[in-house]
Design an enzyme around this catalytic site. Sequence first.
Site, PDB file in Angstrom:
ATOM      1  N   GLY A  14       0.830  -1.202   0.000  1.00 22.06           N
ATOM      2  CA  GLY A  14       0.000   0.000   0.000  1.00 22.06           C
ATOM      3  C   GLY A  14       0.861   1.248   0.000  1.00 22.06           C
ATOM      4  O   GLY A  14       0.547   2.239   0.662  1.00 22.06           O
ATOM      5  N   SER A  16       1.705   3.591  -2.243  1.00 26.14           N
ATOM      6  CA  SER A  16       1.585   4.694  -3.197  1.00 26.14           C
ATOM      7  C   SER A  16       0.935   5.944  -2.620  1.00 26.14           C
ATOM      8  O   SER A  16       0.981   7.006  -3.243  1.00 26.14           O
ATOM      9  CB  SER A  16       0.789   4.240  -4.426  1.00 26.14           C
ATOM     10  OG  SER A  16      -0.533   3.893  -4.066  1.00 26.14           O
ATOM     11  N   ASN A  86       1.089  -2.578   5.250  1.00 26.21           N
ATOM     12  CA  ASN A  86       0.248  -1.394   5.397  1.00 26.21           C
ATOM     13  C   ASN A  86      -1.019  -1.474   4.558  1.00 26.21           C
ATOM     14  O   ASN A  86      -2.000  -0.802   4.878  1.00 26.21           O
ATOM     15  CB  ASN A  86       1.051  -0.152   4.998  1.00 26.21           C
ATOM     16  CG  ASN A  86       0.162   1.060   4.827  1.00 26.21           C
ATOM     17  OD1 ASN A  86      -0.361   1.608   5.789  1.00 26.21           O
ATOM     18  ND2 ASN A  86      -0.042   1.475   3.575  1.00 26.21           N
ATOM     19  N   SER A 144      -5.272  -1.123  13.577  1.00 20.66           N
ATOM     20  CA  SER A 144      -6.134   0.039  13.763  1.00 20.66           C
ATOM     21  C   SER A 144      -6.539   0.135  15.219  1.00 20.66           C
ATOM     22  O   SER A 144      -6.688  -0.889  15.901  1.00 20.66           O
ATOM     23  CB  SER A 144      -7.386  -0.073  12.896  1.00 20.66           C
ATOM     24  OG  SER A 144      -8.309   0.964  13.205  1.00 20.66           O
ATOM     25  N   TYR A 157     -14.383  -4.527   9.362  1.00 22.61           N
ATOM     26  CA  TYR A 157     -13.043  -3.939   9.368  1.00 22.61           C
ATOM     27  C   TYR A 157     -12.397  -4.091  10.744  1.00 22.61           C
ATOM     28  O   TYR A 157     -11.233  -4.496  10.868  1.00 22.61           O
ATOM     29  CB  TYR A 157     -13.136  -2.461   8.981  1.00 22.61           C
ATOM     30  CG  TYR A 157     -11.833  -1.712   9.063  1.00 22.61           C
ATOM     31  CD1 TYR A 157     -10.814  -1.932   8.130  1.00 22.61           C
ATOM     32  CD2 TYR A 157     -11.605  -0.772  10.060  1.00 22.61           C
ATOM     33  CE1 TYR A 157      -9.618  -1.235   8.192  1.00 22.61           C
ATOM     34  CE2 TYR A 157     -10.415  -0.072  10.133  1.00 22.61           C
ATOM     35  CZ  TYR A 157      -9.422  -0.310   9.197  1.00 22.61           C
ATOM     36  OH  TYR A 157      -8.239   0.378   9.277  1.00 22.61           O
ATOM     37  N   ALA A 159     -13.038  -6.295  13.024  1.00 23.54           N
ATOM     38  CA  ALA A 159     -12.739  -7.714  13.272  1.00 23.54           C
ATOM     39  C   ALA A 159     -11.479  -8.145  12.530  1.00 23.54           C
ATOM     40  O   ALA A 159     -10.639  -8.887  13.070  1.00 23.54           O
ATOM     41  CB  ALA A 159     -13.927  -8.574  12.870  1.00 23.54           C
ATOM     42  N   ALA A 160     -11.321  -7.693  11.291  1.00 26.24           N
ATOM     43  CA  ALA A 160     -10.136  -8.060  10.518  1.00 26.24           C
ATOM     44  C   ALA A 160      -8.874  -7.481  11.155  1.00 26.24           C
ATOM     45  O   ALA A 160      -7.831  -8.156  11.233  1.00 26.24           O
ATOM     46  CB  ALA A 160     -10.279  -7.573   9.081  1.00 26.24           C
ATOM     47  N   LYS A 161      -8.956  -6.246  11.623  1.00 31.79           N
ATOM     48  CA  LYS A 161      -7.789  -5.627  12.243  1.00 31.79           C
ATOM     49  C   LYS A 161      -7.488  -6.251  13.611  1.00 31.79           C
ATOM     50  O   LYS A 161      -6.317  -6.385  13.992  1.00 31.79           O
ATOM     51  CB  LYS A 161      -7.995  -4.115  12.371  1.00 31.79           C
ATOM     52  CG  LYS A 161      -7.949  -3.380  11.039  1.00 31.79           C
ATOM     53  CD  LYS A 161      -6.607  -3.560  10.340  1.00 31.79           C
ATOM     54  CE  LYS A 161      -6.452  -2.635   9.151  1.00 31.79           C
ATOM     55  NZ  LYS A 161      -5.156  -2.829   8.443  1.00 31.79           N
TER      56      LYS A 161
END
Length: 268
Positions: A14, A16, A86, A144, A157, A159-161
């Site tokens: 990530g 850019s 990232n 996060s 989001y 839960a994934a983090k």
Amino acid sequence: MELDFTGKVAVVTGGSKGIGLATARTLRAEGAHVVAASRKSSPELDALAGPGLVHFPADLTDPDAPAAVVAHAVEIFGGLDVLVNNAGGPPPGATLPRFSFLPLTDADWRDMFEFNLLSAVRAIRAAIPVMVGRGGGSIVNVSSAVARQPGAMNADYAAAKAALTTLTKALSEEFAPQGVRVNSVSPGPVRTPWWTDEGGAADVLAAAFGADRDAVLEQVAPEAMAVRTGRLLDPQEIADMIALLASPRSASTTGADVLVDGGFHKAV
């Protein structure tokens, strides 16, 4: 403080824009050779490109892409010492925030975990053998603050983090004896294109709160999220912590999750 990156090789996913761009710029300025991976480059990343920093086009939701990024770093720079996972946020085609759990489909959950967890899992799986072969290395996962303090929005989001933060600690236990440190940084709300792009979080919240997008960025969002510093964070503030954790100067720091959130997280 010298961070001792001279001659080190780093991959930043990530890379850019936003936090990834700031991290790639910082690591390169500190002497590292950097591979910045993202679906597309950006004018800002192109301005940094040269013998010591290259862009590798990759869709990190492609199961083969993370390993290809690591292989490219080994091919052009001879190894890998630092991996910054990232890439994350809204998966391609999704817009956050989302205000309720109920509309989320299985496909929404799969996409969120592919981008925010499994892309990191695959990159780490490719990176660790290379790092161990070089005598060690450092992995920094960008999690996060909502992994620790979730709210009613963006349940998938958060839960994934949270899974990424847990993975960080598990890997630190296994691989610290082999010289590979694994840490995470958990930002609060950061003023990145996720917020500022047309149709992004600022516009979504502006519609929800009946405010204009500038007011959301400057006042409404920080107040709604109880960010005690009163502003969205700058990507460079996160990049600086990533660089410190990745540096050999943090040789005894592993398994840590460092909040850089402007006081968003309130629990002990």
